[in-house]
Design a protein around this motif. Structure first.
Motif, PDB file in Angstrom:
ATOM      1  N   CYS A  28      57.903 -24.194 -40.687  1.00 53.03           N
ATOM      2  CA  CYS A  28      58.308 -22.893 -41.239  1.00 53.03           C
ATOM      3  C   CYS A  28      58.459 -23.073 -42.744  1.00 53.03           C
ATOM      4  O   CYS A  28      59.326 -23.825 -43.192  1.00 53.03           O
ATOM      5  CB  CYS A  28      59.634 -22.467 -40.603  1.00 53.03           C
ATOM      6  SG  CYS A  28      60.185 -20.809 -41.009  1.00 53.03           S
ATOM      7  N   CYS A  47      49.388 -18.412 -36.406  1.00 57.38           N
ATOM      8  CA  CYS A  47      50.720 -18.544 -36.988  1.00 57.38           C
ATOM      9  C   CYS A  47      51.273 -17.144 -37.220  1.00 57.38           C
ATOM     10  O   CYS A  47      50.667 -16.146 -36.831  1.00 57.38           O
ATOM     11  CB  CYS A  47      50.670 -19.351 -38.283  1.00 57.38           C
ATOM     12  SG  CYS A  47      49.569 -18.667 -39.545  1.00 57.38           S
ATOM     13  N   VAL A  74      57.428 -15.835 -45.481  1.00 63.60           N
ATOM     14  CA  VAL A  74      57.468 -17.088 -44.746  1.00 63.60           C
ATOM     15  C   VAL A  74      56.249 -17.149 -43.847  1.00 63.60           C
ATOM     16  O   VAL A  74      55.842 -16.134 -43.272  1.00 63.60           O
ATOM     17  CB  VAL A  74      58.766 -17.194 -43.911  1.00 63.60           C
ATOM     18  CG1 VAL A  74      58.677 -18.315 -42.879  1.00 63.60           C
ATOM     19  CG2 VAL A  74      59.966 -17.408 -44.820  1.00 63.60           C
ATOM     20  N   ALA A  76      55.078 -19.293 -40.468  1.00 62.65           N
ATOM     21  CA  ALA A  76      55.727 -20.141 -39.463  1.00 62.65           C
ATOM     22  C   ALA A  76      54.855 -20.262 -38.219  1.00 62.65           C
ATOM     23  O   ALA A  76      53.922 -19.482 -38.015  1.00 62.65           O
ATOM     24  CB  ALA A  76      57.088 -19.564 -39.103  1.00 62.65           C
ATOM     25  N   ALA A  80      59.929 -14.873 -36.061  1.00 65.17           N
ATOM     26  CA  ALA A  80      61.292 -15.142 -36.534  1.00 65.17           C
ATOM     27  C   ALA A  80      62.290 -15.093 -35.395  1.00 65.17           C
ATOM     28  O   ALA A  80      62.236 -14.233 -34.537  1.00 65.17           O
ATOM     29  CB  ALA A  80      61.675 -14.108 -37.593  1.00 65.17           C
ATOM     30  N   ALA A  84      65.605 -18.465 -38.576  1.00 67.50           N
ATOM     31  CA  ALA A  84      64.324 -19.124 -38.840  1.00 67.50           C
ATOM     32  C   ALA A  84      63.943 -19.021 -40.311  1.00 67.50           C
ATOM     33  O   ALA A  84      63.517 -20.001 -40.923  1.00 67.50           O
ATOM     34  CB  ALA A  84      63.231 -18.516 -37.957  1.00 67.50           C
ATOM     35  N   ALA A  88      63.463 -22.088 -43.489  1.00 67.30           N
ATOM     36  CA  ALA A  88      62.155 -22.356 -44.078  1.00 67.30           C
ATOM     37  C   ALA A  88      62.290 -23.215 -45.328  1.00 67.30           C
ATOM     38  O   ALA A  88      63.173 -23.001 -46.163  1.00 67.30           O
ATOM     39  CB  ALA A  88      61.464 -21.041 -44.418  1.00 67.30           C
TER      40      ALA A  88
END
Length: 313
Positions: A28, A47, A74, A76, A80, A84, A88
């Motif tokens: 992340c 992702c 973000v 990840a 989320a 989360a 990051a």
């Protein structure tokens, strides 16, 4: 030049940058807000994009996403969950390690490979077409959609995948091409919201804009522009103003002054030469209009921009 080319050229400064990254497992990373535009292209795997203030976006192989206003976000391995985004790590802290990983052989389940990059933009002279772009432009990989964009992604991935002769020239050029194709794909995608797709799809407004951008220094009048668009003057004024948001001659004045600002910033041409290139008969006429638009004289604008561009120290 056409309006889309001019809109992009007006804000593009410096050289774009990009990296080809490969990562697996749980991860992340955060990309801070940026005074430019960011992009990601997923080459393998999948992702999630978690933009600041926006909903999560699922990205699959072949998807491209443009963040034209430099929105912080973000990326990840999963959507989320609680905390989360807070967990990051900055992208800069893992960039070198992700680049060193390199391609792997065999089955690398869960591996994500992507292109990450950004463009430097000067928003002080942004065309309304660029300002209208949403915070996130998601271009999913669908069969038969955006063939030029798909080709540019493939070429860019190949160039970034190895040290090839001429890559130092090829990669920046392909990145510029990628930006054009992403914006073009947004303009032509089904369901795209905004006024500029409608502007460019209208035969009258589009014809008038093509003429003005092809030769902004020409002695344009409403009558001449209406003849170029093949309609009456009242029809041109009504349709152009309704779609673009300002009358044709007001748009032309605004665009000429933005061109003048660009020339003052990027050249050492005397004011008389700049005036001729953008359609003003005298330096005084340009100076008067420029001061009204920018709140400063051309000379002071040039000095300020030169000081801002000078290296520190």
């Amino acid at each position: 030049m056409d309006v889309v080319s001019d809109a992009i050229s007006a804000v593009r400064v410096g050289r774009p940058s990009s990296d080809r990254m490969r990562v697996d497992g749980s991860w992340c990373v955060r990309f801070a807000p940026y005074d430019g535009a960011g992009f990601h292209v997923v080459l393998e795997g999948g992702c999630w994009l978690l933009p600041d203030g926006g909903p999560p976006v699922s990205l699959g192989a072949g998807d491209a996403v443009l963040l034209p206003h430099g929105t912080g976000h973000v990326i990840a391995d999963s959507p989320a969950d609680t905390g989360a985004v807070a967990r990051a790590v900055p992208f800069e802290s893992v960039r070198a390690a992700w680049r060193r990983t390199g391609p792997r052989g065999g089955d690398a389940g869960g591996t994500v490979e992507m292109l990450c990059g950004k463009y430097r933009l000067d928003r002080s002279r942004a065309h309304p077409l660029m300002a209208e772009l949403p915070a996130v432009v998601h271009l999913p990989n669908r069969v038969g959609s955006h063939p030029e964009l798909r080709s540019a992604i493939d070429l860019l991935g190949r160039e970034l995948g190895g040290q090839r002769p001429g890559g130092g020239v090829a990669v920046p050029s392909l990145l510029d091409l990628l930006l054009v194709y992403m914006i073009r794909s947004w303009l032509t995608a089904d369901g795209t919201e905004g006024s500029w797709p409608a502007v460019l799809g209208d035969p009258v407004a589009a014809a008038a804009l093509r003429a003005l951008h092809a030769d902004p220094a020409a002695p344009w009048t409403n009558e001449r522009l209406a003849a170029e668009a093949g309609v009456s003057r009242p029809t041109l004024a009504r349709r152009f103003t309704a779609l673009v948001g300002r009358p044709p001659m007001a748009y032309l004045t605004w665009w000429r002054l933005n061109l003048a600002a660009g020339l003052l910033r990027s050249t050492e041409d005397p004011l008389a030469a700049v005036a001729r290139r953008v359609g003003y008969g005298t330096p005084y006429a340009l100076s008067h209009a420029f001061s009204r638009e920018f709140g400063t004289t051309p000379g002071r604008y040039r000095a300020r921009e030169a000081a801002g561009a000078a290296p520190a120290g």
